[in-house]
Write a protein that holds these residues in place. Structure first.
Motif, PDB file in Angstrom:
ATOM      1  N   ASN A  99       1.377   5.491  21.542  1.00  0.00           N
ATOM      2  CA  ASN A  99       0.186   5.606  22.384  1.00  0.00           C
ATOM      3  C   ASN A  99      -0.993   4.798  21.837  1.00  0.00           C
ATOM      4  O   ASN A  99      -2.118   4.938  22.304  1.00  0.00           O
ATOM      5  CB  ASN A  99      -0.236   7.069  22.526  1.00  0.00           C
ATOM      6  CG  ASN A  99       0.739   7.864  23.361  1.00  0.00           C
ATOM      7  OD1 ASN A  99       1.359   7.331  24.283  1.00  0.00           O
ATOM      8  ND2 ASN A  99       0.894   9.152  23.045  1.00  0.00           N
ATOM      9  N   THR A 100      -0.745   3.976  20.828  1.00  0.00           N
ATOM     10  CA  THR A 100      -1.781   3.102  20.261  1.00  0.00           C
ATOM     11  C   THR A 100      -1.335   1.656  20.393  1.00  0.00           C
ATOM     12  O   THR A 100      -0.140   1.351  20.455  1.00  0.00           O
ATOM     13  CB  THR A 100      -2.024   3.410  18.773  1.00  0.00           C
ATOM     14  OG1 THR A 100      -0.878   3.002  18.018  1.00  0.00           O
ATOM     15  CG2 THR A 100      -2.294   4.889  18.550  1.00  0.00           C
ATOM     16  N   TYR A 101      -2.335   0.748  20.443  1.00  0.00           N
ATOM     17  CA  TYR A 101      -2.007  -0.678  20.480  1.00  0.00           C
ATOM     18  C   TYR A 101      -1.284  -1.111  19.216  1.00  0.00           C
ATOM     19  O   TYR A 101      -0.615  -2.156  19.192  1.00  0.00           O
ATOM     20  CB  TYR A 101      -3.278  -1.518  20.625  1.00  0.00           C
ATOM     21  CG  TYR A 101      -3.955  -1.418  21.970  1.00  0.00           C
ATOM     22  CD1 TYR A 101      -5.343  -1.515  22.087  1.00  0.00           C
ATOM     23  CD2 TYR A 101      -3.214  -1.228  23.131  1.00  0.00           C
ATOM     24  CE1 TYR A 101      -5.978  -1.441  23.318  1.00  0.00           C
ATOM     25  CE2 TYR A 101      -3.827  -1.138  24.361  1.00  0.00           C
ATOM     26  CZ  TYR A 101      -5.212  -1.249  24.455  1.00  0.00           C
ATOM     27  OH  TYR A 101      -5.822  -1.165  25.672  1.00  0.00           O
ATOM     28  N   CYS A 102      -1.414  -0.312  18.142  1.00  0.00           N
ATOM     29  CA  CYS A 102      -0.804  -0.697  16.875  1.00  0.00           C
ATOM     30  C   CYS A 102       0.715  -0.633  16.907  1.00  0.00           C
ATOM     31  O   CYS A 102       1.364  -1.147  15.992  1.00  0.00           O
ATOM     32  CB  CYS A 102      -1.352   0.164  15.735  1.00  0.00           C
ATOM     33  SG  CYS A 102      -3.043  -0.295  15.271  1.00  0.00           S
ATOM     34  N   ASP A 103       1.294  -0.014  17.941  1.00  0.00           N
ATOM     35  CA  ASP A 103       2.756  -0.075  18.026  1.00  0.00           C
ATOM     36  C   ASP A 103       3.187  -1.505  18.344  1.00  0.00           C
ATOM     37  O   ASP A 103       4.280  -1.935  17.976  1.00  0.00           O
ATOM     38  CB  ASP A 103       3.294   0.916  19.056  1.00  0.00           C
ATOM     39  CG  ASP A 103       3.061   0.452  20.490  1.00  0.00           C
ATOM     40  OD1 ASP A 103       1.973  -0.095  20.758  1.00  0.00           O
ATOM     41  OD2 ASP A 103       3.959   0.648  21.327  1.00  0.00           O
ATOM     42  N   ILE A 104       2.288  -2.281  19.032  1.00  0.00           N
ATOM     43  CA  ILE A 104       2.555  -3.708  19.255  1.00  0.00           C
ATOM     44  C   ILE A 104       2.431  -4.455  17.925  1.00  0.00           C
ATOM     45  O   ILE A 104       3.289  -5.248  17.542  1.00  0.00           O
ATOM     46  CB  ILE A 104       1.566  -4.295  20.281  1.00  0.00           C
ATOM     47  CG1 ILE A 104       1.581  -3.499  21.571  1.00  0.00           C
ATOM     48  CG2 ILE A 104       1.873  -5.765  20.554  1.00  0.00           C
ATOM     49  CD1 ILE A 104       0.470  -3.874  22.543  1.00  0.00           C
ATOM     50  N   PRO A 114      -0.197   2.639  27.396  1.00  0.00           N
ATOM     51  CA  PRO A 114      -0.775   4.001  27.408  1.00  0.00           C
ATOM     52  C   PRO A 114      -2.130   4.076  26.704  1.00  0.00           C
ATOM     53  O   PRO A 114      -2.975   4.883  27.098  1.00  0.00           O
ATOM     54  CB  PRO A 114       0.274   4.837  26.670  1.00  0.00           C
ATOM     55  CG  PRO A 114       1.552   4.076  26.835  1.00  0.00           C
ATOM     56  CD  PRO A 114       1.178   2.625  26.870  1.00  0.00           C
ATOM     57  N   CYS A 115      -2.337   3.244  25.693  1.00  0.00           N
ATOM     58  CA  CYS A 115      -3.604   3.275  24.956  1.00  0.00           C
ATOM     59  C   CYS A 115      -4.764   2.870  25.863  1.00  0.00           C
ATOM     60  O   CYS A 115      -5.863   3.421  25.760  1.00  0.00           O
ATOM     61  CB  CYS A 115      -3.532   2.343  23.746  1.00  0.00           C
ATOM     62  SG  CYS A 115      -5.007   2.403  22.706  1.00  0.00           S
ATOM     63  N   TYR A 116      -4.501   1.913  26.768  1.00  0.00           N
ATOM     64  CA  TYR A 116      -5.570   1.485  27.671  1.00  0.00           C
ATOM     65  C   TYR A 116      -5.907   2.602  28.657  1.00  0.00           C
ATOM     66  O   TYR A 116      -7.077   2.866  28.969  1.00  0.00           O
ATOM     67  CB  TYR A 116      -5.178   0.216  28.424  1.00  0.00           C
ATOM     68  CG  TYR A 116      -6.266  -0.263  29.360  1.00  0.00           C
ATOM     69  CD1 TYR A 116      -6.207   0.013  30.722  1.00  0.00           C
ATOM     70  CD2 TYR A 116      -7.362  -0.962  28.866  1.00  0.00           C
ATOM     71  CE1 TYR A 116      -7.216  -0.399  31.571  1.00  0.00           C
ATOM     72  CE2 TYR A 116      -8.381  -1.371  29.706  1.00  0.00           C
ATOM     73  CZ  TYR A 116      -8.306  -1.093  31.064  1.00  0.00           C
ATOM     74  OH  TYR A 116      -9.308  -1.500  31.897  1.00  0.00           O
ATOM     75  N   GLU A 117      -4.897   3.270  29.131  1.00  0.00           N
ATOM     76  CA  GLU A 117      -5.127   4.346  30.088  1.00  0.00           C
ATOM     77  C   GLU A 117      -5.920   5.493  29.458  1.00  0.00           C
ATOM     78  O   GLU A 117      -6.691   6.175  30.135  1.00  0.00           O
ATOM     79  CB  GLU A 117      -3.796   4.867  30.608  1.00  0.00           C
ATOM     80  CG  GLU A 117      -3.009   3.820  31.406  1.00  0.00           C
ATOM     81  CD  GLU A 117      -1.669   4.342  31.888  1.00  0.00           C
ATOM     82  OE1 GLU A 117      -0.951   3.578  32.524  1.00  0.00           O
ATOM     83  OE2 GLU A 117      -1.358   5.524  31.609  1.00  0.00           O
ATOM     84  N   GLU A 159     -10.675  -2.867  25.894  1.00  0.00           N
ATOM     85  CA  GLU A 159     -10.409  -4.150  26.564  1.00  0.00           C
ATOM     86  C   GLU A 159     -10.030  -5.259  25.583  1.00  0.00           C
ATOM     87  O   GLU A 159      -9.293  -6.176  25.925  1.00  0.00           O
ATOM     88  CB  GLU A 159     -11.636  -4.578  27.378  1.00  0.00           C
ATOM     89  CG  GLU A 159     -11.853  -3.787  28.639  1.00  0.00           C
ATOM     90  CD  GLU A 159     -10.854  -4.097  29.740  1.00  0.00           C
ATOM     91  OE1 GLU A 159     -10.964  -3.502  30.809  1.00  0.00           O
ATOM     92  OE2 GLU A 159      -9.960  -4.948  29.534  1.00  0.00           O
ATOM     93  N   SER A 160     -10.575  -5.234  24.358  1.00  0.00           N
ATOM     94  CA  SER A 160     -10.274  -6.286  23.386  1.00  0.00           C
ATOM     95  C   SER A 160      -9.742  -5.656  22.107  1.00  0.00           C
ATOM     96  O   SER A 160     -10.184  -4.577  21.696  1.00  0.00           O
ATOM     97  CB  SER A 160     -11.522  -7.118  23.085  1.00  0.00           C
ATOM     98  OG  SER A 160     -12.617  -6.299  22.752  1.00  0.00           O
ATOM     99  N   TYR A 161      -8.809  -6.364  21.451  1.00  0.00           N
ATOM    100  CA  TYR A 161      -8.120  -5.786  20.292  1.00  0.00           C
ATOM    101  C   TYR A 161      -7.536  -6.916  19.449  1.00  0.00           C
ATOM    102  O   TYR A 161      -7.050  -7.919  19.957  1.00  0.00           O
ATOM    103  CB  TYR A 161      -6.995  -4.876  20.773  1.00  0.00           C
ATOM    104  CG  TYR A 161      -6.032  -4.433  19.687  1.00  0.00           C
ATOM    105  CD1 TYR A 161      -4.892  -5.183  19.390  1.00  0.00           C
ATOM    106  CD2 TYR A 161      -6.277  -3.298  18.944  1.00  0.00           C
ATOM    107  CE1 TYR A 161      -4.016  -4.798  18.394  1.00  0.00           C
ATOM    108  CE2 TYR A 161      -5.409  -2.887  17.956  1.00  0.00           C
ATOM    109  CZ  TYR A 161      -4.271  -3.639  17.677  1.00  0.00           C
ATOM    110  OH  TYR A 161      -3.426  -3.253  16.700  1.00  0.00           O
TER     111      TYR A 161
END
Length: 784
Positions: A202-207, A229-232, A237-239
């Motif tokens: 559920n975090t961008y860090c999984d990418i 899911p993190c965006y929802e 918007e930026s990471y």
């Protein structure tokens, strides 16, 4: 010149890798090379005859270059300057131009030439280099900070990196299985807490955690991860993020994010800095774990915990290595064991031995902390690299220095950049200086010596440096330096100096300060720029402005004489000759005398018209002119001109005809303007017509405009003459009976018509005749 020679020169001209523009003295483009078309996007046909103004991004820049470089009074052989231009598609780009004045064999200006090089790529590289330098400086500040606690260092690193990336939140996480745990974060007033956990998916860090490098997303809703899911949940918007690893094993991530999209995309410098920061953080976090197991060596633990430079060492007071960090193998090629017991003086470059001893070793043995010294040291393979080292003395219970600890880093690449910067400063006549307040040592870069006309590396103290300023400026610079040292007040001043060779110069002196943790200034540094050429240009411009003002005053006096002192007696001649001419038929006098009286009346009337032209021309040149727009009768205005010029036409046996669709056509216009333009059109038609020719005057209108045309069967003109008709290159020519005009009539007409947003159209064929038409837009319904 043969065709082969011409083709060869043309091919050389087109082979020049920069855009070449050749313009006449009016700055109209006469020729360009093929590279011009590539850089600017215009074809040669699209720009020929157009002013170079169309290529400038700023009209003010066009005016400035005209005033300072491209004008008939300019005496430059060549000049180099940077300016912004625009392409055909209106995109603006920076460029460097080499401009020169083109003179004929007699030294008169006949045009100008510019060679323009597109600096877009260079500027981008400079921008990227500046960004990289900024971020490298950030890393240096992070890794060489005074914070003793690792947590404080990491929090500082997160804060500084978040600000540099212009994002809102920075996080260091640890990841175990599918659980994401926050270890460090910034800012402290966010809704995050240390130890807070989330599902990794559920975090961008999984990418990021599954990537091998930096992951950056400028605008999430426009990316392939918009449905994450993190965006929802958080609407970030930026990471940007990168995995953290130790000994080949990943244990977490470093990431920064914001709810706003990035206005400027992440750069290579951002990604490179993030990689370096991640490596440093990984090593620091791993080091933190290792230090927990190294309690038996408290000195080494303190040494490592207090220093984050690449190479950490512990020395005896004479310099001999007691401890060397394992990173020495990657940096110098030695193992730590190979250097323990070795004196580093055997590794220093021979030319730097005295510098290291006097500026670092001896002060350290005297219990002085050395913040930085740069020197060369030899690797195991025999190659020298540049080192920057800080030294801290370690004292015993009696205050005696018994050990030295040092932190060093390889700055070879930075040195290369410094050398490049030195060359750049030399070309820009900009130098740098630094003053160590504690040691009273002043350092100048080579360019500062060159500006002072002193031998490079000559020892100069602060008092001597101040004495190079002119006597009237010494108190100002002394006060500025004193305030900088005592109060930390920085300065930026333009002052005159007298060089070592007694040459006067103007310089810009900028002073900055560095303070310790107590706010005490320990170092001054700044910039020293030669402004002499700029000051000379300013003085030359001031003198030229004064000359122009004097010339304008003289010109106004001349036009005053023309408009009043000369016109007054001429009006009397016209008045008396009108009275006499009206009674000529009833007077019994010699026919030849009658003819002379008629000539006097006609010549005086024509001269009055020429004076009117000159006066109105003068008013136009000084902006002291206003149109008197009112309802006028075109028929009456034209009849007045016909009455004036019919005698001249009759004398040349020329037939005048007048045709207007309306008996009393009323328009909104300046009556004097209409009469001036029609009089010039009709005078020229008579002037260039021969006996038996016919001149026809017509007026017409529609819903958009009204117009007056004068058509003759006279001499006509060539296409070349037609092109120059309204330019300063068009000379006054003689008529069919050697009549001479004022030379400004048509130029005046063009200005007057343009003031009413109108235009003059000309159709002419050599030896067939000409038609001149004045067309003026209508402001409302016609009045008849």
């Amino acid at each position: 010149m043969s065709d082969i020679d011409f083709k060869f020169l043309q091919s050389v001209f087109n082979a020049i890798p920069d855009a070449v523009i050749i313009a006449d003295k009016d700055r109209k483009i006469r020729s360009v090379n093929s590279t011009f078309e590539t850089i600017f996007g215009f074809s040669e046909q699209e720009v020929l005859g157009e002013k170079t103004k169309m290529l400038y991004a700023s009209e003010e820049d066009f005016k400035q270059t005209g005033q300072t470089k491209y004008n008939p009074t300019s005496d430059i052989d060549s000049v180099i300057y940077e300016i912004d231009y625009k392409r055909k598609d209106s995109t603006v780009f920076p460029a460097e131009t080499i401009g020169s004045v083109v003179n004929d064999d007699e030294g008169k200006t006949i045009g100008y030439m510019g060679i323009t090089r597109d600096l877009t790529t260079q500027k981008k590289r400079e921008h990227d280099l500046n960004k990289l330098t900024e971020r490298l400086q950030l890393l240096v500040e992070i890794t060489t900070g005074n914070e003793e606690d690792l947590g404080a260092k990491i929090e500082k690193a997160l804060k500084m990196m978040t600000q540099v990336l212009d994002l809102e939140v920075g996080i260091i996480s640890s990841i175990s299985g599918g659980t994401y745990t926050i270890e460090y974060f910034y800012p402290q007033d966010s809704e995050l807490e240390k130890g807070m956990q989330f599902d990794l998916e559920n975090t961008y860090c999984d990418i990021t955690y599954n990537a091998d490098d930096v992951v950056d997303i400028d605008h999430m809703t426009e990316s392939m991860h918009q449905g994450h899911p993190c965006y929802e949940q958080f609407e970030l918007e930026s990471y940007v993020g990168i995995p953290l690893s130790a000994n080949g094993n990943r244990f977490g991530t470093l990431n920064f994010s914001s709810i706003e999209p990035k206005t400027e995309s992440f750069t290579k410098a951002d990604r490179d800095t993030l990689r370096l920061l991640a490596e440093w953080l990984s090593s620091m976090l791993e080091q933190e774990k290792a230090e927990m197991k190294l309690r038996e060596s408290r000195e080494k633990f303190r040494l490592i915990s207090e220093h984050s430079a690449d190479l950490v060492c512990l020395h005896d007071a004479d310099g001999t290595y007691e401890y060397v960090s394992p990173s020495v193998t990657d940096i110098l090629g030695y193992t730590p064991e190979e250097l323990i017991g070795v004196n580093p003086y055997t590794l220093f470059h021979p030319d730097d031995l005295q510098k290291v001893e006097e500026e670092s070793h001896n002060p350290a043995k005297a219990d002085q902390k050395i913040r930085s010294i740069q020197y060369r040291i030899k690797r195991k393979d025999g190659k020298y690299i540049w080192f920057e080292t800080s030294t801290e003395p370690i004292t015993n219970g009696n205050g005696e220095v018994e050990k030295l600890r040092t932190g060093s880093r390889d700055i070879t690449n930075r040195k290369k950049l410094e050398l490049l910067l030195q060359e750049t400063n030399r070309l820009a006549e900009v130098g740098g200086w630094e003053y160590d307040v504690d040691n009273d040592h002043l350092y100048w870069t080579d360019e500062v010596y060159r500006i002072h006309e002193l031998p490079i590396s000559k020892e100069v103290n602060v008092e001597e440096a101040i004495n190079y300023y002119s006597p009237d400026s010494r108190d100002k610079i002394k006060q500025a330096v004193s305030k900088a040292i005592d109060k930390g007040i920085e300065y930026d001043m333009e002052l005159p100096i007298i060089t070592a060779k007694d040459n006067p110069k103007w310089v810009r002196a900028i002073g900055k300060v560095e303070q310790d943790e107590n706010g005490n200034v320990y170092k001054l540094y700044g910039v020293f720029k030669d402004l002499t050429k700029r000051k000379e240009m300013e003085e030359t411009l001031r003198e030229r402005n004064q000359a122009l003002e004097k010339l304008n005053t003289t010109t106004n006096k001349i036009y005053s004489v023309l408009g009043h002192d000369l016109k007054t007696p001429l009006s009397s001649i016209i008045g008396f000759s009108d009275i006499v001419s009206s009674d000529l038929e009833n007077m019994d006098i010699d026919p030849e005398v009658k003819e002379y009286l008629t000539y006097i009346n006609q010549s005086a009337t024509q001269m009055a018209g020429m004076i009117d032209d000159l006066s109105r021309w003068a008013q136009l040149q000084t902006d002291d002119f206003d149109l008197a727009i009112e309802d006028i009768s075109l028929q009456k205005a034209i009849n007045d001109i016909l009455e004036l010029l019919e005698p001249t036409a009759e004398e040349k046996e020329i037939n005048l005809t007048y045709d207007c669709k309306e008996e009393d056509f009323i328009v909104e216009a300046d009556e004097q303007m209409v009469k001036t333009v029609v009089r010039n059109f009709l005078s020229n038609a008579i002037k260039f017509s021969s006996p038996g020719d016919e001149i026809e005057i017509t007026c017409s209108y529609n819903s958009d405009f009204w117009e007056i045309s004068v058509q003759d069967e006279g001499a006509g003109m060539t296409e070349e003459t037609h092109k120059k008709l309204f330019s300063s290159e068009h000379p006054s020519t003689y008529g069919t009976k050697n009549e001479k005009g004022s030379g400004i009539g048509l130029k005046l007409c063009q200005h007057l018509v343009e003031l009413q947003e109108g235009e003059i159209m000309v159709n002419s064929t050599l030896n067939v005749g000409s038609t001149f038409t004045m067309r003026i837009p209508r402001n409302g319904e016609s009045k008849t």
